[in-house]
Every structure is written in C-alpha cells, then in structure tokens.
Design a protein around this motif. Sequence first.
Motif, PDB file in Angstrom:
ATOM      1  N   ARG A  37       5.286 -28.289  61.245  1.00 11.16           N
ATOM      2  CA  ARG A  37       4.759 -28.287  59.891  1.00 11.16           C
ATOM      3  C   ARG A  37       3.864 -29.177  59.830  1.00 11.16           C
ATOM      4  O   ARG A  37       2.913 -29.226  59.008  1.00 11.16           O
ATOM      5  N   GLU A  41      -0.066 -29.118  58.800  1.00 14.40           N
ATOM      6  CA  GLU A  41      -0.591 -29.568  57.486  1.00 14.40           C
ATOM      7  C   GLU A  41      -1.828 -30.537  57.661  1.00 14.40           C
ATOM      8  O   GLU A  41      -2.586 -30.655  56.934  1.00 14.40           O
ATOM      9  N   THR A  49       2.517 -15.963  62.656  1.00 11.33           N
ATOM     10  CA  THR A  49       3.672 -15.432  62.783  1.00 11.33           C
ATOM     11  C   THR A  49       3.938 -13.891  63.329  1.00 11.33           C
ATOM     12  O   THR A  49       2.925 -13.392  64.095  1.00 11.33           O
ATOM     13  N   VAL A  93       6.111 -13.458  56.817  1.00 11.22           N
ATOM     14  CA  VAL A  93       5.166 -13.974  55.847  1.00 11.22           C
ATOM     15  C   VAL A  93       6.125 -15.132  54.986  1.00 11.22           C
ATOM     16  O   VAL A  93       5.913 -16.253  55.023  1.00 11.22           O
ATOM     17  N   ALA A  94       7.125 -14.363  54.415  1.00 13.18           N
ATOM     18  CA  ALA A  94       7.873 -15.228  53.374  1.00 13.18           C
ATOM     19  C   ALA A  94       8.675 -16.526  54.116  1.00 13.18           C
ATOM     20  O   ALA A  94       8.698 -17.520  53.675  1.00 13.18           O
ATOM     21  N   HIS A  96       7.846 -17.756  57.091  1.00 15.19           N
ATOM     22  CA  HIS A  96       7.064 -18.587  57.486  1.00 15.19           C
ATOM     23  C   HIS A  96       6.506 -19.753  56.357  1.00 15.19           C
ATOM     24  O   HIS A  96       6.488 -20.657  56.782  1.00 15.19           O
ATOM     25  N   THR A  97       6.415 -19.209  55.332  1.00 11.16           N
ATOM     26  CA  THR A  97       5.960 -19.835  54.048  1.00 11.16           C
ATOM     27  C   THR A  97       7.081 -21.068  53.671  1.00 11.16           C
ATOM     28  O   THR A  97       6.769 -22.079  53.325  1.00 11.16           O
ATOM     29  N   GLU A  98       8.391 -20.424  53.851  1.00  9.84           N
ATOM     30  CA  GLU A  98       9.375 -21.241  53.526  1.00  9.84           C
ATOM     31  C   GLU A  98       9.413 -22.389  54.584  1.00  9.84           C
ATOM     32  O   GLU A  98       9.684 -23.570  54.270  1.00  9.84           O
ATOM     33  N   GLY A 101       5.655 -24.524  54.715  1.00  9.81           N
ATOM     34  CA  GLY A 101       4.916 -24.740  53.623  1.00  9.81           C
ATOM     35  C   GLY A 101       3.610 -24.175  53.287  1.00  9.81           C
ATOM     36  O   GLY A 101       3.140 -24.455  51.998  1.00  9.81           O
ATOM     37  N   MET A 102       3.227 -23.235  53.869  1.00 10.05           N
ATOM     38  CA  MET A 102       1.902 -22.409  53.733  1.00 10.05           C
ATOM     39  C   MET A 102       2.235 -21.232  54.381  1.00 10.05           C
ATOM     40  O   MET A 102       2.912 -20.879  55.434  1.00 10.05           O
ATOM     41  N   PRO A 103       1.576 -20.106  53.978  1.00  8.17           N
ATOM     42  CA  PRO A 103       1.721 -18.746  54.556  1.00  8.17           C
ATOM     43  C   PRO A 103       0.771 -18.860  55.888  1.00  8.17           C
ATOM     44  O   PRO A 103      -0.298 -19.288  55.928  1.00  8.17           O
ATOM     45  N   PRO A 104       1.148 -17.851  56.831  1.00  8.44           N
ATOM     46  CA  PRO A 104      -0.049 -17.728  58.065  1.00  8.44           C
ATOM     47  C   PRO A 104      -0.916 -17.076  57.780  1.00  8.44           C
ATOM     48  O   PRO A 104      -1.074 -16.250  56.821  1.00  8.44           O
TER      49      PRO A 104
END
Length: 200
Positions: A37, A41, A49, A93-94, A96-98, A101-104
């Motif tokens: 992460r 960032e 993903t 996607v959900a 991965h985002t969790e 901290g960002m969607p793929p």
Amino acid sequence: PRLAALRVKGRGFSEDDKREVLALQQDAVSQIIPLYRKLAESGQIELTTSPFYHPILPLLIDTDIAKRSRPETALPQRFQAPADAEAQIQKAVALHTELFGMPPAGLWPSEGSVCPEMAPILRRAGLRWMATDEGVLARSLGSWNRHQDLYHPYRVGQPVTASSPMLLGSSMPRRCRSQPWRTCCAGSPTSWSVRRVIMY
C-alpha cells in the motif's frame, strides 16, 4: 539471527522452535499489504487485481467461448453466468480498494484467460486494462511477428468509438496514440476491433 541459528542446528527441532518460525513467518506476512500500500501510494508500483475467487472468467461468462480457440474441444452442457463473472470483478475491486486505499486500474486474469465479453464488465468496474500472455496474443492477431508484435498494449472496443477503451497488454501508457490494427481476439465477433497502441 534466530533463523540462522536454527539453520545451523539443522535437525531435531523442538515444538518451541517450530512455533518461533511460524511466528516469524506470520510477522513477515503481516507486513506485505502495508508495504505494498505504501509503495502504491508513493507511485513506485502499480497493483493489479484478479477475479475474486480466481475463476476462468471467459468460461464463467459462457463455456462455449472455449470453442473459439479450440473448436475440437469436447465440452459439458453449456453454462452461462455473466452476472457471476461481473460479481467476481466487483468483489475483487472492492477488496482491493479496502486493502490498498485505491481501486486498481488493471486486471491480471486467472491463467491469462481473456475474451471480448470481459471488456464491458471490466469497464463498468472502472478497470482500464487487462493482461494476458503472448500465446493468446499470437492466436488473436493471426499473423504473428514476435519481435514486432510483443511488448505493445492493444486497445479493444465494442465498437471502436466506445468511450473508456480497454487496453490489452502489460501497462497503461500515460501518452499514446493508436492506429487501426485488425479484427481479432481468438475468434471474436467481427464487430470487435483491436488496435495497437504506440508510445510516443
């Protein structure tokens, strides 16, 4: 140091030795997601993903898709579950985002399996590219020149004028221009067009 000592010991490990190794492994594993992460960032890496439970998406969409590249293959009774395929992508996607901290932006499909029907599903989930291997690319293009055709992203669309084109390849270039390529994608309908995307 402790692992080095156990390596020197070589045999006759106690239950305490085993528990210590397991604890060290768990500690190392617990650092992977935070590290990835942080690197994502900072822009040092891009994370992809894959479908949530790692299914072969083309076969989940429609098992008859297998006949496009292997028409001689004996298949079971036809199975079609495109809504399940879409759920696999949405869940991936959900999560991965969790976690990060960002969607793929991209998808690494299970076993590199791709088909044209995946592109709209991926677009709806906000994904911009998917990757596959050179064997799939060679069969899709028909005419194959490894030196010339490899290491390029390819744009797919249905139709060509569709917004948010899907790139088939290994990267999403920041600046690119496209030139018409050929209708293909391993026996896909001729309404599909694949474009070669050229960096400049």
